[in-house]
Motif scaffolding. Sequence first.
Motif, PDB file in Angstrom:
ATOM      1  N   LYS A  57       0.834  -1.208   0.000  1.00 38.60           N
ATOM      2  CA  LYS A  57       0.000   0.000   0.000  1.00 38.60           C
ATOM      3  C   LYS A  57       0.867   1.257   0.000  1.00 38.60           C
ATOM      4  N   ARG A  58       1.958   1.262   0.795  1.00 35.49           N
ATOM      5  CA  ARG A  58       2.858   2.419   0.830  1.00 35.49           C
ATOM      6  C   ARG A  58       3.513   2.643  -0.529  1.00 35.49           C
ATOM      7  N   GLN A  59       3.906   1.546  -1.173  1.00 34.84           N
ATOM      8  CA  GLN A  59       4.547   1.679  -2.476  1.00 34.84           C
ATOM      9  C   GLN A  59       3.566   2.197  -3.523  1.00 34.84           C
ATOM     10  N   ILE A  60       2.324   1.745  -3.471  1.00 32.69           N
ATOM     11  CA  ILE A  60       1.305   2.241  -4.415  1.00 32.69           C
ATOM     12  C   ILE A  60       1.092   3.735  -4.220  1.00 32.69           C
ATOM     13  N   GLU A  61       1.009   4.162  -2.956  1.00 38.62           N
ATOM     14  CA  GLU A  61       0.832   5.591  -2.667  1.00 38.62           C
ATOM     15  C   GLU A  61       2.019   6.401  -3.181  1.00 38.62           C
ATOM     16  N   LYS A  62       3.229   5.837  -3.025  1.00 42.03           N
ATOM     17  CA  LYS A  62       4.422   6.546  -3.493  1.00 42.03           C
ATOM     18  C   LYS A  62       4.434   6.654  -5.003  1.00 42.03           C
ATOM     19  N   VAL A  63       4.027   5.598  -5.675  1.00 40.35           N
ATOM     20  CA  VAL A  63       3.957   5.615  -7.137  1.00 40.35           C
ATOM     21  C   VAL A  63       2.963   6.679  -7.601  1.00 40.35           C
ATOM     22  N   GLU A  64       1.824   6.760  -6.934  1.00 42.57           N
ATOM     23  CA  GLU A  64       0.810   7.749  -7.308  1.00 42.57           C
ATOM     24  C   GLU A  64       1.324   9.168  -7.097  1.00 42.57           C
ATOM     25  N   GLU A  65       2.109   9.380  -6.029  1.00 41.67           N
ATOM     26  CA  GLU A  65       2.664  10.703  -5.761  1.00 41.67           C
ATOM     27  C   GLU A  65       3.696  11.100  -6.817  1.00 41.67           C
ATOM     28  N   MET A  66       4.497  10.124  -7.263  1.00 45.34           N
ATOM     29  CA  MET A  66       5.592  10.412  -8.193  1.00 45.34           C
ATOM     30  C   MET A  66       5.143  10.455  -9.641  1.00 45.34           C
ATOM     31  N   THR A  67       3.986   9.868  -9.947  1.00 48.15           N
ATOM     32  CA  THR A  67       3.500   9.836 -11.320  1.00 48.15           C
ATOM     33  C   THR A  67       3.231  11.269 -11.811  1.00 48.15           C
ATOM     34  N   GLY A  68       3.715  11.564 -13.000  1.00 43.76           N
ATOM     35  CA  GLY A  68       3.507  12.887 -13.572  1.00 43.76           C
ATOM     36  C   GLY A  68       4.695  13.800 -13.413  1.00 43.76           C
ATOM     37  N   ASP A  69       5.667  13.447 -12.579  1.00 43.28           N
ATOM     38  CA  ASP A  69       6.877  14.248 -12.410  1.00 43.28           C
ATOM     39  C   ASP A  69       7.795  13.996 -13.605  1.00 43.28           C
ATOM     40  N   MET A  70       8.190  15.029 -14.296  1.00 45.84           N
ATOM     41  CA  MET A  70       8.992  14.874 -15.509  1.00 45.84           C
ATOM     42  C   MET A  70      10.490  14.830 -15.240  1.00 45.84           C
ATOM     43  N   ASP A  71      10.919  14.925 -13.984  1.00 49.20           N
ATOM     44  CA  ASP A  71      12.337  14.863 -13.655  1.00 49.20           C
ATOM     45  C   ASP A  71      12.854  13.461 -13.993  1.00 49.20           C
ATOM     46  N   PRO A  72      13.914  13.344 -14.826  1.00 53.96           N
ATOM     47  CA  PRO A  72      14.449  12.025 -15.205  1.00 53.96           C
ATOM     48  C   PRO A  72      14.841  11.172 -14.003  1.00 53.96           C
ATOM     49  N   LYS A  73      15.407  11.803 -12.960  1.00 52.26           N
ATOM     50  CA  LYS A  73      15.798  11.042 -11.777  1.00 52.26           C
ATOM     51  C   LYS A  73      14.564  10.461 -11.084  1.00 52.26           C
ATOM     52  N   THR A  74      13.510  11.252 -11.007  1.00 53.49           N
ATOM     53  CA  THR A  74      12.270  10.782 -10.390  1.00 53.49           C
ATOM     54  C   THR A  74      11.664   9.650 -11.209  1.00 53.49           C
ATOM     55  N   ASN A  75      11.718   9.791 -12.531  1.00 54.02           N
ATOM     56  CA  ASN A  75      11.173   8.754 -13.403  1.00 54.02           C
ATOM     57  C   ASN A  75      11.923   7.438 -13.238  1.00 54.02           C
ATOM     58  N   PHE A  76      13.247   7.515 -13.106  1.00 56.80           N
ATOM     59  CA  PHE A  76      14.029   6.291 -12.924  1.00 56.80           C
ATOM     60  C   PHE A  76      13.687   5.643 -11.581  1.00 56.80           C
ATOM     61  N   ALA A  77      13.568   6.470 -10.535  1.00 56.99           N
ATOM     62  CA  ALA A  77      13.198   5.943  -9.216  1.00 56.99           C
ATOM     63  C   ALA A  77      11.810   5.316  -9.271  1.00 56.99           C
ATOM     64  N   LEU A  78      10.924   5.926 -10.062  1.00 60.53           N
ATOM     65  CA  LEU A  78       9.563   5.404 -10.203  1.00 60.53           C
ATOM     66  C   LEU A  78       9.581   4.013 -10.850  1.00 60.53           C
ATOM     67  N   ILE A  79      10.430   3.839 -11.852  1.00 54.98           N
ATOM     68  CA  ILE A  79      10.556   2.545 -12.528  1.00 54.98           C
ATOM     69  C   ILE A  79      11.039   1.483 -11.550  1.00 54.98           C
ATOM     70  N   VAL A  80      12.015   1.840 -10.714  1.00 56.12           N
ATOM     71  CA  VAL A  80      12.554   0.903  -9.730  1.00 56.12           C
ATOM     72  C   VAL A  80      11.473   0.497  -8.726  1.00 56.12           C
ATOM     73  N   ILE A  81      10.718   1.481  -8.235  1.00 56.44           N
ATOM     74  CA  ILE A  81       9.664   1.204  -7.249  1.00 56.44           C
ATOM     75  C   ILE A  81       8.568   0.333  -7.866  1.00 56.44           C
ATOM     76  N   GLN A  82       8.184   0.643  -9.107  1.00 61.01           N
ATOM     77  CA  GLN A  82       7.153  -0.150  -9.775  1.00 61.01           C
ATOM     78  C   GLN A  82       7.613  -1.592 -10.009  1.00 61.01           C
ATOM     79  N   THR A  83       8.904  -1.760 -10.339  1.00 61.53           N
ATOM     80  CA  THR A  83       9.450  -3.103 -10.534  1.00 61.53           C
ATOM     81  C   THR A  83       9.415  -3.889  -9.230  1.00 61.53           C
ATOM     82  N   GLU A  84       9.806  -3.231  -8.141  1.00 64.90           N
ATOM     83  CA  GLU A  84       9.779  -3.878  -6.832  1.00 64.90           C
ATOM     84  C   GLU A  84       8.347  -4.211  -6.422  1.00 64.90           C
ATOM     85  N   LEU A  85       7.422  -3.310  -6.724  1.00 70.01           N
ATOM     86  CA  LEU A  85       6.013  -3.525  -6.406  1.00 70.01           C
ATOM     87  C   LEU A  85       5.472  -4.741  -7.148  1.00 70.01           C
ATOM     88  N   GLU A  86       5.832  -4.875  -8.421  1.00 74.08           N
ATOM     89  CA  GLU A  86       5.378  -6.025  -9.203  1.00 74.08           C
ATOM     90  C   GLU A  86       5.979  -7.321  -8.680  1.00 74.08           C
TER      91      GLU A  86
END
Length: 221
Positions: A57-86
């Motif tokens: 649940k915490r990871q889903i909330e974090k993904v929702e917070e980070m979605t839409g941020d165009m910063d490349p570093k944020t996008n890479f972190a988002l990919i890592v979190i989504q991979t871990e979530l899956e």
Amino acid sequence: MDIDDILREVDPTFHAIPQEKRDLQELTRAWIAERCAPELLPWPANGLFERIDDNIKRQIEKVEEMTGDMDPKTNFALIVIQTELERYRYLVRSYLRARIAKIDRHTLHYLSTDDLRSRLSEMELAYATHHQALLHNHYLSSFLSSFPANLQNLNDASAGISMIETPDLESAVFIRVLKNTLVQGRGVDTDDAVESDESDIMILRWADAKPLVEAGSAELV
């Protein structure tokens, strides 16, 4: 002694590992064991799945917070979190499916005694009870109702022969030895006992491996 005690003996820094990582390791071991064992193993009673659920649940909330941020570093972190979530989701789904498949296959067996019922979680117990009731009602409406009343039970054990199908405890499993121990096994022609060392991989009947796994001396692989 449980698996955490074994890991603490092998690696004194075990509890320095973050709780989330330890939970993932424990979930992975539980998933492997459940898929390898021919019978339903006890539901983890240490709050593992409650912590896993909270973490997802915490990871889903974090993904929702980070979605839409165009910063490349944020996008890479988002990919890592989504991979871990899956990864978490896959392990949980596969673990639960393995357990449900065993419950479906031997529902009456796991509902037959308090000891076997205690292996199920509350939701699994409710599912098994409802599943068996639906199945029995279906059989009654299809053909059982035409039988004499004394032949309509699905759990009859008259003449010393039980109608309840049970898991095959004699099927072969692979185990990894976690500490030096004596492994006793039954063969076709003769029984034998072998002194095994830590990290040895062995194959034997589940009925012989079960005491070692329950004592924390070995794990299923």
